[in-house]
Design a protein around this motif. Sequence first.
Motif, PDB file in Angstrom:
ATOM      1  N   TYR A 124       0.994  -1.303  -0.147  1.00 24.17           N
ATOM      2  CA  TYR A 124      -0.054   0.155  -0.026  1.00 24.17           C
ATOM      3  C   TYR A 124       0.915   1.261  -0.061  1.00 24.17           C
ATOM      4  CZ  TYR A 124      -3.914  -3.072   1.291  1.00 24.17           C
ATOM      5  OH  TYR A 124      -4.795  -4.032   1.009  1.00 24.17           O
ATOM      6  N   LYS A 127       0.468   7.652   0.579  1.00 21.81           N
ATOM      7  CA  LYS A 127      -0.365   8.755   0.309  1.00 21.81           C
ATOM      8  C   LYS A 127      -1.634   8.476   0.338  1.00 21.81           C
ATOM      9  CE  LYS A 127      -0.344   7.796  -4.693  1.00 21.81           C
ATOM     10  NZ  LYS A 127      -1.658   7.306  -4.864  1.00 21.81           N
ATOM     11  N   ASP A 128      -2.072   7.261   0.291  1.00 22.33           N
ATOM     12  CA  ASP A 128      -3.488   6.530   0.455  1.00 22.33           C
ATOM     13  C   ASP A 128      -3.937   6.634   1.706  1.00 22.33           C
ATOM     14  OD1 ASP A 128      -3.786   6.940  -2.446  1.00 22.33           O
ATOM     15  OD2 ASP A 128      -2.946   4.796  -2.692  1.00 22.33           O
ATOM     16  N   GLU A 131      -7.655   7.677   2.802  1.00 20.33           N
ATOM     17  CA  GLU A 131      -8.714   6.857   2.050  1.00 20.33           C
ATOM     18  C   GLU A 131      -8.452   5.382   2.395  1.00 20.33           C
ATOM     19  OE1 GLU A 131      -8.349   7.419  -2.100  1.00 20.33           O
ATOM     20  OE2 GLU A 131      -7.855   9.477  -2.181  1.00 20.33           O
ATOM     21  N   LEU A 132      -7.576   4.819   2.413  1.00 19.04           N
ATOM     22  CA  LEU A 132      -7.325   3.415   2.863  1.00 19.04           C
ATOM     23  C   LEU A 132      -8.304   3.151   4.307  1.00 19.04           C
ATOM     24  CD1 LEU A 132      -3.811   2.645   2.140  1.00 19.04           C
ATOM     25  CD2 LEU A 132      -5.790   1.453   0.915  1.00 19.04           C
ATOM     26  N   GLU A 154     -12.106   1.933  -3.970  1.00 25.26           N
ATOM     27  CA  GLU A 154     -11.129   2.386  -4.865  1.00 25.26           C
ATOM     28  C   GLU A 154      -9.672   1.386  -4.648  1.00 25.26           C
ATOM     29  OE1 GLU A 154     -10.984   4.572  -7.460  1.00 25.26           O
ATOM     30  OE2 GLU A 154     -13.009   4.815  -6.897  1.00 25.26           O
ATOM     31  N   HIS A 155      -9.760   0.727  -3.335  1.00 26.19           N
ATOM     32  CA  HIS A 155      -8.369   0.184  -3.077  1.00 26.19           C
ATOM     33  C   HIS A 155      -8.686  -1.342  -2.739  1.00 26.19           C
ATOM     34  CE1 HIS A 155      -6.455   3.949  -2.594  1.00 26.19           C
ATOM     35  NE2 HIS A 155      -7.759   4.396  -2.174  1.00 26.19           N
TER      36      HIS A 155
END
Length: 350
Positions: A124, A127-128, A131-132, A154-155
């Motif tokens: 992973y 930067k996410d 969001e994660l 999205e992930h």
Amino acid sequence: MEIGITTFVETTPDVETGKVTSHAERIREVVEEIVLADQVGLDVFGVGEHHRKDYAASAPAVILAAAASQTSRIRLTSAVTVLSSDDPVRVFQEFATLDAISNGRAEIMAGRGSFIESFPLFGYDLKDYDELYNEKLDLLLKIRESEMITWSGEHRAAIHNRGVYPRPVQHPLPVWIASGGTPQSVARAGVLGLPLVLAIIGGSPLQFAPLVQLYKNAAEQAGHDVSKLTVASHSHGFVGENTESAADKFFPSTQAAMNVLGRERGWGPYTRATFDHARSLEGALYVGDAQTVAEKIIFLRKNVGITRFMLHVPVGSMPHHEVLRAIELLGKEVAPLVRSEIERWEAEEQ
């Protein structure tokens, strides 16, 4: 008032001998600690997830399951599950399995984690980070509410009308929001109506009182029953036969562990003066004899609103027999003092 223990299953060098306990031995020790905590009447035991050499608990659910069949009443929780870098389906399955083994005593503390090793390990991108966590928390909560899942994000690959098994004994399976004290995470827990656990490991615990109020306000505005909300703290500490010997035993390993983290994160040196200041009534270290530690927990309940207190011991590596003795004193001496005073205080408030 619930009282319990958390551990990260640390395997740092002993500050006196330099010896490093193997991961296997330390994991077996923690199972013994959980069994003792159950025997002395503590309410909860939490194991934190990490993915680095100086911590042995990369799979908390497995350790907790090993203790589940040897215990009867203590609740068993992650502290925390690093949800951002895990798969919510597998997290749910693991803790639902733990819930079956323990007959309804499993909990999940879902957090972002203050360590980042799991992100590159599982592929992973940091930067996410936000969001994660948001996406995976959404999926985890949907799984605990419904056996059949349709979901997309999205992930992670989408799920189209698939069942997630086993289903837990408890419905819903308890999920706590773990927070280091950011207003955003506290408010999110309130909006979702989920129990909140705060890492109160520095500064003054009184600084967390406005966050607890923010949590309750957010929950009330979202239509949740505030009287049913629970707030936990995770705080470093150690219980000994007397206060000064407890401090002398707990300081060396704490200093060593905090200085390692300090070098990684750019903090200043951790000194005995820092340690002793944090042992004051309004400090974040719960170190001393049973009376001293009980008074601090009562202070936390009355002034911050904490309804579950979890003592994190050890910090760094301490002799196993000393950790066992601290757990015994917490259950047999500290907890009765706290519960008696809280009952008396709440009766007067009514």
